[in-house]
Motif scaffolding. Sequence first.
Motif, PDB file in Angstrom:
ATOM      1  N   ALA A 139       1.567 -17.666  15.164  1.00  0.00           N
ATOM      2  CA  ALA A 139       0.769 -17.360  13.970  1.00  0.00           C
ATOM      3  C   ALA A 139      -0.609 -17.998  14.067  1.00  0.00           C
ATOM      4  N   TYR A 140      -0.685 -19.194  14.634  1.00  0.00           N
ATOM      5  CA  TYR A 140      -1.963 -19.875  14.782  1.00  0.00           C
ATOM      6  C   TYR A 140      -2.879 -19.107  15.739  1.00  0.00           C
ATOM      7  N   VAL A 141      -2.333 -18.669  16.860  1.00  0.00           N
ATOM      8  CA  VAL A 141      -3.140 -17.896  17.806  1.00  0.00           C
ATOM      9  C   VAL A 141      -3.594 -16.584  17.174  1.00  0.00           C
ATOM     10  N   ASP A 142      -2.718 -15.953  16.409  1.00  0.00           N
ATOM     11  CA  ASP A 142      -3.106 -14.733  15.705  1.00  0.00           C
ATOM     12  C   ASP A 142      -4.276 -15.008  14.759  1.00  0.00           C
ATOM     13  N   PHE A 143      -4.205 -16.110  14.029  1.00  0.00           N
ATOM     14  CA  PHE A 143      -5.298 -16.495  13.131  1.00  0.00           C
ATOM     15  C   PHE A 143      -6.592 -16.710  13.916  1.00  0.00           C
ATOM     16  N   LEU A 144      -6.526 -17.457  15.005  1.00  0.00           N
ATOM     17  CA  LEU A 144      -7.728 -17.752  15.789  1.00  0.00           C
ATOM     18  C   LEU A 144      -8.385 -16.486  16.317  1.00  0.00           C
ATOM     19  N   THR A 145      -7.570 -15.536  16.781  1.00  0.00           N
ATOM     20  CA  THR A 145      -8.147 -14.320  17.353  1.00  0.00           C
ATOM     21  C   THR A 145      -8.676 -13.382  16.282  1.00  0.00           C
ATOM     22  N   ARG A 146      -8.177 -13.487  15.060  1.00  0.00           N
ATOM     23  CA  ARG A 146      -8.687 -12.644  13.970  1.00  0.00           C
ATOM     24  C   ARG A 146      -9.969 -13.193  13.362  1.00  0.00           C
ATOM     25  N   VAL A 147     -10.064 -14.505  13.258  1.00  0.00           N
ATOM     26  CA  VAL A 147     -11.151 -15.127  12.502  1.00  0.00           C
ATOM     27  C   VAL A 147     -12.376 -15.403  13.364  1.00  0.00           C
ATOM     28  N   HIS A 148     -12.173 -15.694  14.621  1.00  0.00           N
ATOM     29  CA  HIS A 148     -13.254 -16.195  15.468  1.00  0.00           C
ATOM     30  C   HIS A 148     -13.823 -15.107  16.381  1.00  0.00           C
ATOM     31  N   PRO A 149     -14.913 -15.412  17.078  1.00  0.00           N
ATOM     32  CA  PRO A 149     -15.531 -14.430  17.968  1.00  0.00           C
ATOM     33  C   PRO A 149     -14.713 -14.184  19.231  1.00  0.00           C
ATOM     34  N   VAL A 150     -13.692 -13.391  19.090  1.00  0.00           N
ATOM     35  CA  VAL A 150     -12.804 -12.994  20.184  1.00  0.00           C
ATOM     36  C   VAL A 150     -12.848 -11.476  20.246  1.00  0.00           C
ATOM     37  N   GLY A 151     -13.438 -10.924  21.301  1.00  0.00           N
ATOM     38  CA  GLY A 151     -13.530  -9.470  21.363  1.00  0.00           C
ATOM     39  C   GLY A 151     -14.626  -8.993  22.283  1.00  0.00           C
ATOM     40  N   SER A 152     -15.128  -7.807  22.003  1.00  0.00           N
ATOM     41  CA  SER A 152     -16.240  -7.247  22.763  1.00  0.00           C
ATOM     42  C   SER A 152     -17.491  -8.079  22.497  1.00  0.00           C
ATOM     43  N   PRO A 153     -18.521  -7.941  23.335  1.00  0.00           N
ATOM     44  CA  PRO A 153     -19.759  -8.684  23.063  1.00  0.00           C
ATOM     45  C   PRO A 153     -20.306  -8.414  21.668  1.00  0.00           C
ATOM     46  N   GLU A 154     -20.269  -7.161  21.240  1.00  0.00           N
ATOM     47  CA  GLU A 154     -20.788  -6.812  19.920  1.00  0.00           C
ATOM     48  C   GLU A 154     -19.962  -7.451  18.813  1.00  0.00           C
ATOM     49  N   HIS A 155     -18.641  -7.451  18.977  1.00  0.00           N
ATOM     50  CA  HIS A 155     -17.769  -8.052  17.974  1.00  0.00           C
ATOM     51  C   HIS A 155     -18.007  -9.564  17.901  1.00  0.00           C
ATOM     52  N   CYS A 156     -18.135 -10.224  19.056  1.00  0.00           N
ATOM     53  CA  CYS A 156     -18.358 -11.678  19.069  1.00  0.00           C
ATOM     54  C   CYS A 156     -19.659 -12.029  18.351  1.00  0.00           C
ATOM     55  N   ALA A 157     -20.715 -11.275  18.651  1.00  0.00           N
ATOM     56  CA  ALA A 157     -22.004 -11.564  18.025  1.00  0.00           C
ATOM     57  C   ALA A 157     -21.953 -11.337  16.521  1.00  0.00           C
ATOM     58  N   GLU A 158     -21.377 -10.217  16.101  1.00  0.00           N
ATOM     59  CA  GLU A 158     -21.314  -9.917  14.672  1.00  0.00           C
ATOM     60  C   GLU A 158     -20.454 -10.930  13.924  1.00  0.00           C
ATOM     61  N   THR A 159     -19.399 -11.436  14.568  1.00  0.00           N
ATOM     62  CA  THR A 159     -18.539 -12.436  13.926  1.00  0.00           C
ATOM     63  C   THR A 159     -19.312 -13.729  13.686  1.00  0.00           C
ATOM     64  N   LEU A 160     -20.069 -14.183  14.672  1.00  0.00           N
ATOM     65  CA  LEU A 160     -20.854 -15.396  14.504  1.00  0.00           C
ATOM     66  C   LEU A 160     -21.952 -15.212  13.463  1.00  0.00           C
ATOM     67  N   LEU A 161     -22.592 -14.061  13.463  1.00  0.00           N
ATOM     68  CA  LEU A 161     -23.646 -13.802  12.476  1.00  0.00           C
ATOM     69  C   LEU A 161     -23.072 -13.736  11.065  1.00  0.00           C
ATOM     70  N   ARG A 162     -21.873 -13.174  10.931  1.00  0.00           N
ATOM     71  CA  ARG A 162     -21.229 -13.135   9.611  1.00  0.00           C
ATOM     72  C   ARG A 162     -20.911 -14.546   9.126  1.00  0.00           C
ATOM     73  N   THR A 163     -20.388 -15.379  10.024  1.00  0.00           N
ATOM     74  CA  THR A 163     -20.104 -16.760   9.633  1.00  0.00           C
ATOM     75  C   THR A 163     -21.375 -17.470   9.196  1.00  0.00           C
ATOM     76  N   ALA A 164     -22.451 -17.258   9.920  1.00  0.00           N
ATOM     77  CA  ALA A 164     -23.722 -17.883   9.550  1.00  0.00           C
ATOM     78  C   ALA A 164     -24.183 -17.421   8.170  1.00  0.00           C
ATOM     79  N   ARG A 165     -24.037 -16.130   7.892  1.00  0.00           N
ATOM     80  CA  ARG A 165     -24.452 -15.605   6.583  1.00  0.00           C
ATOM     81  C   ARG A 165     -23.594 -16.179   5.468  1.00  0.00           C
ATOM     82  N   GLU A 166     -22.282 -16.278   5.694  1.00  0.00           N
ATOM     83  CA  GLU A 166     -21.368 -16.650   4.619  1.00  0.00           C
ATOM     84  C   GLU A 166     -21.288 -18.153   4.395  1.00  0.00           C
ATOM     85  N   THR A 167     -21.683 -18.932   5.391  1.00  0.00           N
ATOM     86  CA  THR A 167     -21.553 -20.387   5.273  1.00  0.00           C
ATOM     87  C   THR A 167     -22.887 -21.119   5.245  1.00  0.00           C
ATOM     88  N   GLY A 168     -23.940 -20.495   5.732  1.00  0.00           N
ATOM     89  CA  GLY A 168     -25.213 -21.177   5.874  1.00  0.00           C
ATOM     90  C   GLY A 168     -25.300 -22.045   7.114  1.00  0.00           C
TER      91      GLY A 168
END
Length: 344
Positions: free
Chosen positions: A269-298
């Motif tokens: 379950a922990y690994v499932d959480f990590l792969t869903r929440v963090h930048p794990v994926g295609s280059p585009e997915h990784c970048a968009e995930t980090l940018l979303r975190t930056a927007r939502e957290t500052g």
Amino acid sequence: MRVGVFLVAAGFPGRDPGLVLRDTLELIVAAEEAGFDDAWVAEHHFMSYGVCPSPLTLLAAAAGRTRRLGLGTAVSVLSTQHPVALAEQAAMLHHLSGGRFTLGVGRGGPWVDLEVFGTGIERFDRGFAETLDLLLAAFATGRATGRGEFFRFREVELVPRAPLRPVVACTSSPTIALAAARGLPMLLGMHIDDAAKAALVTEYAALSGPGGGGAAGAGHVAAAVGHVADSTAAAVKELKAAMPAWLEPGLAGYVPVDGRPRAPRDVAAYVDFLTRVHPVGSPEHCAETLLRTARETGIDRFILLVEGAGEPRRVLENVRRLGAEVLPLLKRGGATGAPTPTTG
């Protein structure tokens, strides 16, 4: 945005710890070549989760192999160390690296380390603030005096000295309050999602008060898993296949010192959480995930755990692909090309 790698010197089954440490040093060199801003190294004792008991030693070696890369500890555990000794070592690394070093510190856990190193459970339960304040005094003034419950010694002058500003690992409100009151940035872990990170940043801002820095510009750092592949499905599949064999025995190495219960973690379950929440994926997915975190957290400083695939060649490939394919997207603001702020 500032992006670094986060290395725990992961002890995957069958790997010799000495070889893992040498490979970790090579990953730091590769991270600089790939365009990352920083490399941060964790401290662990008596377990396979991470086989680096002295991140300062590893980073001293890395300082001689790199020229530009920022170097940091994530984290040095205050509950098992003397703060003045740590301040001396950090000051050395500051000077030897040409000012590239950041000291990350944390309370640690109620683990057997407290028994082995003789600091005891009391230092963990009650001594964090005193230890942190001694460390800060050493950095601010170049002098230290012990007048508290846990440290009593005459005033000494530190040689060498360095005006360092530590980053503090924060997982609870009391620690957030300590960091906010002292104007120190937080280091937030991989075990929480964007909403939880945003809540901690908001709590910090409220506690820091007028002129305390608040959320904007506070220099907070967020850890995340970073793993890239040709597709998001492929990246997720690779980590789900590799990480449980490392995490299952690794997390079991956290042994409480005083018999207090420790809730077992559902590794799948922990690994499932990590792969869903963090930048794990295609280059585009990784970048968009980090940018979303930056927007939502500052938060605009990230350190990416890159060792999840386990196999050394794949981990090295991951670092190189993150640098070549994800970092340029972040500079452009993601696949859509929207601008994103940058920090030094």
